[in-house]
Structure formats: structure tokens, C-alpha cells
Design a protein around this motif. Structure first.
Motif, PDB file in Angstrom:
ATOM      1  N   GLY A 138      36.770  63.726   9.776  1.00 56.73           N
ATOM      2  CA  GLY A 138      37.948  63.233   9.072  1.00 56.73           C
ATOM      3  C   GLY A 138      38.827  62.368   9.955  1.00 56.73           C
ATOM      4  N   ASP A 139      40.050  62.193   9.515  1.00 56.07           N
ATOM      5  CA  ASP A 139      40.982  61.258  10.151  1.00 56.07           C
ATOM      6  C   ASP A 139      41.446  61.789  11.514  1.00 56.07           C
ATOM      7  OD1 ASP A 139      42.886  59.323  10.664  1.00 56.07           O
ATOM      8  OD2 ASP A 139      43.559  59.256   8.580  1.00 56.07           O
ATOM      9  N   ALA A 140      41.317  60.927  12.543  1.00 57.80           N
ATOM     10  CA  ALA A 140      41.674  61.364  13.911  1.00 57.80           C
ATOM     11  C   ALA A 140      43.087  60.928  14.312  1.00 57.80           C
ATOM     12  CB  ALA A 140      40.672  60.781  14.912  1.00 57.80           C
ATOM     13  N   GLU A 141      43.765  60.223  13.401  1.00 63.44           N
ATOM     14  CA  GLU A 141      45.075  59.692  13.816  1.00 63.44           C
ATOM     15  C   GLU A 141      46.017  60.820  14.232  1.00 63.44           C
ATOM     16  OE1 GLU A 141      47.534  55.942  12.414  1.00 63.44           O
ATOM     17  OE2 GLU A 141      47.823  57.626  11.062  1.00 63.44           O
ATOM     18  N   GLY A 142      46.630  60.643  15.414  1.00 66.40           N
ATOM     19  CA  GLY A 142      47.593  61.622  15.916  1.00 66.40           C
ATOM     20  C   GLY A 142      46.933  62.895  16.427  1.00 66.40           C
ATOM     21  N   LYS A 143      45.595  62.874  16.578  1.00 63.91           N
ATOM     22  CA  LYS A 143      44.892  64.090  17.041  1.00 63.91           C
ATOM     23  C   LYS A 143      44.129  63.797  18.321  1.00 63.91           C
ATOM     24  CE  LYS A 143      44.258  65.807  12.363  1.00 63.91           C
ATOM     25  NZ  LYS A 143      43.376  65.682  11.227  1.00 63.91           N
ATOM     26  N   GLU A 144      43.707  64.845  18.999  1.00 62.38           N
ATOM     27  CA  GLU A 144      42.790  64.725  20.139  1.00 62.38           C
ATOM     28  C   GLU A 144      41.430  64.272  19.613  1.00 62.38           C
ATOM     29  OE1 GLU A 144      43.073  66.811  23.583  1.00 62.38           O
ATOM     30  OE2 GLU A 144      44.984  65.800  23.118  1.00 62.38           O
ATOM     31  N   SER A 145      40.625  63.626  20.472  1.00 61.17           N
ATOM     32  CA  SER A 145      39.268  63.269  20.050  1.00 61.17           C
ATOM     33  C   SER A 145      38.518  64.527  19.621  1.00 61.17           C
ATOM     34  CB  SER A 145      38.482  62.673  21.212  1.00 61.17           C
ATOM     35  OG  SER A 145      39.129  61.549  21.675  1.00 61.17           O
ATOM     36  N   PHE A 146      37.679  64.377  18.607  1.00 62.95           N
ATOM     37  CA  PHE A 146      36.945  65.540  18.108  1.00 62.95           C
ATOM     38  C   PHE A 146      35.747  65.870  18.996  1.00 62.95           C
ATOM     39  CE2 PHE A 146      38.702  63.613  14.127  1.00 62.95           C
ATOM     40  CZ  PHE A 146      39.600  64.620  13.839  1.00 62.95           C
ATOM     41  N   THR A 147      35.564  67.150  19.263  1.00 56.10           N
ATOM     42  CA  THR A 147      34.346  67.600  19.951  1.00 56.10           C
ATOM     43  C   THR A 147      33.382  68.125  18.887  1.00 56.10           C
ATOM     44  OG1 THR A 147      35.050  69.881  20.169  1.00 56.10           O
ATOM     45  CG2 THR A 147      35.720  68.371  21.937  1.00 56.10           C
ATOM     46  N   GLU A 148      32.185  68.464  19.320  1.00 58.47           N
ATOM     47  CA  GLU A 148      31.162  68.934  18.377  1.00 58.47           C
ATOM     48  C   GLU A 148      31.590  70.240  17.694  1.00 58.47           C
ATOM     49  OE1 GLU A 148      30.619  67.724  21.357  1.00 58.47           O
ATOM     50  OE2 GLU A 148      29.054  66.193  21.233  1.00 58.47           O
ATOM     51  N   GLY A 149      32.562  70.947  18.302  1.00 62.75           N
ATOM     52  CA  GLY A 149      32.995  72.218  17.709  1.00 62.75           C
ATOM     53  C   GLY A 149      34.214  72.063  16.809  1.00 62.75           C
ATOM     54  N   SER A 150      34.711  70.829  16.652  1.00 62.53           N
ATOM     55  CA  SER A 150      35.915  70.630  15.836  1.00 62.53           C
ATOM     56  C   SER A 150      35.635  70.939  14.369  1.00 62.53           C
ATOM     57  CB  SER A 150      36.408  69.183  15.955  1.00 62.53           C
ATOM     58  OG  SER A 150      36.854  68.908  17.255  1.00 62.53           O
ATOM     59  N   LEU A 151      36.728  71.229  13.681  1.00 64.94           N
ATOM     60  CA  LEU A 151      36.665  71.523  12.244  1.00 64.94           C
ATOM     61  C   LEU A 151      36.138  70.308  11.474  1.00 64.94           C
ATOM     62  CD1 LEU A 151      37.915  73.874  10.458  1.00 64.94           C
ATOM     63  CD2 LEU A 151      39.776  72.244  10.021  1.00 64.94           C
ATOM     64  N   LEU A 152      35.333  70.536  10.453  1.00 63.63           N
ATOM     65  CA  LEU A 152      34.911  69.425   9.588  1.00 63.63           C
ATOM     66  C   LEU A 152      35.968  69.240   8.492  1.00 63.63           C
ATOM     67  CD1 LEU A 152      31.061  70.024   9.164  1.00 63.63           C
ATOM     68  CD2 LEU A 152      32.334  68.948  11.021  1.00 63.63           C
ATOM     69  N   SER A 153      36.419  67.982   8.339  1.00 60.80           N
ATOM     70  CA  SER A 153      37.456  67.719   7.345  1.00 60.80           C
ATOM     71  C   SER A 153      37.244  66.342   6.709  1.00 60.80           C
ATOM     72  CB  SER A 153      38.822  67.797   8.046  1.00 60.80           C
ATOM     73  OG  SER A 153      39.851  67.637   7.142  1.00 60.80           O
TER      74      SER A 153
END
Ligand code: NAD
Ligand code: DAU
Length: 350
Positions: free
Chosen positions: A130-145
Motif C-alpha cells: 500500500g501507500d508508503a507516504e509518511g512511513k518507513e520503507s516496507f520490509t518483507e514482514g510489513s503489513l499488507l495494505s
């Protein structure tokens, strides 16, 4: 001789991957592709049907067809590129996305189980986060959105693959790459579409303010990563793939205008003046950003093409291969363009 089934090999990334496999290995490649509007046999280059290459025009959703194919070929590995891949089309009509991107994957997983394949690589996307704006880069364990019907269908398929690992012990791998660019991409995606329109003297349609950010990766860098994942990735693993740099959509369009202006000897400012800000894509993600430490550390992969040099050679390829544009002269393309660009996300006519 080992046999590998590669689905969607007549599409953009799958075609590049098949040519890489042909160069690097002595495997037999069986390319299964339905030849939707996005598929073209031209992307494979001059690969001839024979002991090392077979093309099957088939739908991965066709269980009986897949069953007889797997029984006949007994592949050691499957790499699934086959998908409905365009976000804008999924907004107009989600149906085909669920069919191919989820039900098709289930059928391939069932076949892989039944015929005991050693590797099943599902080609997924960074859009599942999902949208990464204002967030840390996603790792493989990040939530799916996921935000769009397209990305939801891909996220669902990822979960299904992982469930086959846990439940049946199927050796699956999942790759999640950022936006690819390079030769042979269908001219509905941002980069080939903008090159096409610039060359034809048409408007350059930018959604909303054009400040959405994407991490663009050269397709050559991506397929190298996929080869490493297939051959050396840890079974059951997910790998992000990206360059960890990003640019705005407006910067991409400016870079394309520069390439076209330089190549054709046209005025850069005139091309820039054709940029039109149009109604934004519904649900549009502002930014994608993935952390790629895992593939860099575990598999020693690193991208080698800078955005500027990659775009320059990509623009040059499209200008030298004008016949690629004829792909967009059919009725389906005209209907699609009208729904997005003229009716501005009005209902599609089909
Ligand atoms: P593409 O649209 O260029 O090609 C898709 C191919 O799949 C086409 O040849 C099409 O004919 C075939 N296909 C579609 N439905 C099928 C079906 N039911 N049965 C058999 N074949 C079918 O797509 P692409 O850009 O090359 O993307 C390939 C894969 O990579 C997709 O799974 C996509 O989700 C993923 N991906 C793409 C990008 C990108 O930037 N293009 C980035 C990350 C992930
Ligand atoms: O991030 C990976 C994904 O990248 C893949 O999973 C998808 O299969 C692939 O299509 C791509 O999705 P995008 O939606 O990011 O790509 P697209 O080329 O359609 O658009 C890139 C950006 O440009 C996006 O922010 C929308 C914008 N855009 C696109 C088009 C076609 C415009 O502003 N105008 C346009 O006409």
C-alpha cells in the motif's frame, strides 16, 4: 534436461526473463501465455520452438489444460508472471484480475503440489504494502495494505502461496519488486505511454499533481534478482526488489521529454508544454518504498542501472522500434483510453 514452466512469458517482464534463462542455463522453457491484449510473441526475440523452448497458448485458469501440461512436462520449477497487471484497468473492471491473479495462482499451486515441483516463484509487487507516504520503507514482514483491486488480487495470491507452504510444505518463493521499465512494455504504462504520446505530438496526461513517487527499476536489474531468487533464494522466503531511490511522476515525464527532444532534435519546452494534469486515479497511492536489504545481504544482489541512464536507453529503444506502437492501434486500446482519459474514470464500455 530440466524443464521450467514460465507463465506470462509473452508479457513485458516474463519475456525478458525467458531470454535471460535461455542465455544463462540449458533448461527447457515452457512458456504458458493466454496472449491477452498485453501479450505479444515479439518480446521473446528469435527463440525458436524446439527442444529448449515451447510456447503454449493457454489460460492458467483452465485447470484441465494445466493438468495435462504439467503431467506431460513434469517441470522442476514454475515462475508465475501471468497476470492482469495494470492498476487502471483493475479500477475499470476488477473481475479478470481476481480470475487470473488469484484463481489462476490457486490452479498453478495445485499443479505444483501434485507434480512435486522443487521451486514455485510467485511474481508479486511492492504494491501489496500500500501507500508508503509518511512511513518507513516496507520490509518483507510489513503489513499488507493494498489499495487497488489489482494490488488486492496480488496480495491475496501472496497469502495463498504462503498458505500452501505452511499447509502442504510447497516450496514457494515470493518476489515483490518496484515499478519496472525497459523495452517491450505495453503502452498503457506510464513510461511507454508518455514516449508514445510525445512522439505522436499528443498530450502527456499526468494524474493529479504528478508528485506521486515511485522507485523505478530497470527490467534487466529485476530479472537478475529474480534469477537469483529462483536459484539461490531460501525456500519459503519473500524478497523485496528495488533501487531504494525514487522520483516523482513529473520528473519521469520531464526525463522522457528530454530524451525525445535530444533524439529528435525537437524543442524540450514544447514537449513540456504538452503536459496536462488530469483527474487523479481513484485510490492512487502517493508513494511506494521498499527496504531491499534482505536480497542484497542474503543473495548479494544489487541494481546496476541508474534511472537517468536507464531512461535514456529505454527512450532510444522505443524510438528505434516504432513498430512496437502498433500494439496500441486496436479497438480495445481505444476503448480503454477513452474510459480513462476522455471519460475520466467513467464506466468502461465492455
Ligand atoms: P504484462 O501485462 O506485460 O504481461 C502479463 C502477461 O500475462 C501477458 O503476456 C498476458 O498475455 C499473460 N496473461 C494474462 N492473463 C493470463 C492468463 N489467465 N493465463 C495465461 N497468461 C496470462 O505484465 P508485466 O508488467 O510483465 O508483469 C508481470 C508480472 O510482474 C505480473 O505478475 C505483475 O503483477 C508483476 N509486477 C509487474 C511490475 C511492473 O512494473 N510491470 C512490477 C512488479 C510486479
Ligand atoms: O509498483 C509495481 C507496480 O508498478 C506493478 O505491480 C504494476 O503491475 C505496474 O503496472 C506498476 O503500477 P503503477 O500503477 O505504479 O504503474 P503505471 O505505469 O500505471 O503508473 C505509474 C505512475 O504514473 C502512477 O503513479 C500513475 C501515474 N500515471 C500513469 C499513467 C498511465 C500518470 O500520471 N498518467 C498516466 O497516464
Amino acid at each position: 534436461m530440466k524443464t521450467i514452466i514460465i507463465t506470462g512469458g509473452c508479457g513485458f517482464i516474463g519475456g525478458h526473463f525467458i531470454r535471460l534463462i535461455n542465455r544463462l542455463t540449458d533448461w527447457r522453457v515452457v512458456n504458458v501465455d493466454k496472449l491477452t491484449y498485453a501479450g505479444s510473441v515479439n518480446g521473446i526475440g528469435n527463440l525458436q520452438e524446439g527442444q529448449r523452448y515451447r510456447f503454449i497458448k493457454a489460460d492458467i485458469v483452465d485447470r484441465d489444460r494445466m493438468s495435462s501440461l504439467f503431467a506431460e512436462e513434469k517441470p522442476w520449477a514454475v515462475v508465475n508472471f501471468a497476470a492482469e497487471s495494470h492498476v487502471d484497468r483493475s479500477i475499470l473492471d476488477p473481475g479478470p484480475f481476481l480470475q487470473t491473479n488469484l484463481i489462476g495462482v490457486q490452479i498453478l499451486l495445485d499443479m505444483a503440489r501434485q507434480y512435486e515441483v522443487e521451486r514455485f516463484l510467485q511474481i508479486s509487487t511492492d504494491e501489496v504494502y500500500g501507500d508508503a507516504e509518511g512511513k518507513e520503507s516496507f520490509t518483507e514482514g510489513s503489513l499488507l495494505s493494498p489499495s487497488s483491486p489489482y494490488s488486492s488480487s496480488k496480495a491475496s495470491a501472496d497469502l495463498l502461496c504462503l498458505s500452501y507452504l505452511r499447509t502442504y510444505g510447497l516450496p514457494v518463493l515470493v518476489s515483490r519488486s518496484t515499478n519496472n521499465y525497459g523495452p517491450h512494455q505495453y503502452p498503457e504504462k506510464l513510461i511507454p505511454l508518455m514516449i508514445r504520446n510525445a512522439v505522436l505530438g499528443q498530450e502527456l496526461p499526468v494524474y493529479g499533481d504528478g508528485l506521486q513517487r515511485r522507485d523505478w527499476i530497470s527490467v534487466e536489474d529485476n530479472i537478475q534478482a529474480l534469477y537469483l531468487i529462483l536459484t539461490e533464494g531460501k525456500s519459503g522466503s519473500i524478497y523485496n526488489i528495488g533501487t531504494e531511490t525514487d522520483v516523482t511522476n513529473l520528473e519521469v515525464v520531464e526525463e522522457i521529454c528530454l530524451g525525445v527532444a535530444n533524439d529528435k532534435g525537437w524543442e524540450y519546452e514544447k514537449l513540456i508544454a504538452s503536459i496536462r494534469h488530469i483527474k487523479d486515479r481513484p485510490g492512487h497511492d502517493r508513494q511506494y518504498a521498499v527496504d531491499t536489504q534482505k536480497i542484497r545481504i542474503e543473495l548479494g544482489w544489487t541494481p546496476t542501472t541508474s534511472f537517468q541512464s536507464g531512461i535514456k536507453s529505454t527512450v532510444a529503444w522505443y524510438l528505434q522500434n516504432p513498430s512496437w506502437e502498433t500494439q496500441s492501434s486496436d479497438e480495445d486500446y481505444q476503448r480503454y483510453k477513452e474510459a480513462v482519459y476522455s471519460k475520466q474514470w467513467g464506466r468502461s464500455q465492455n
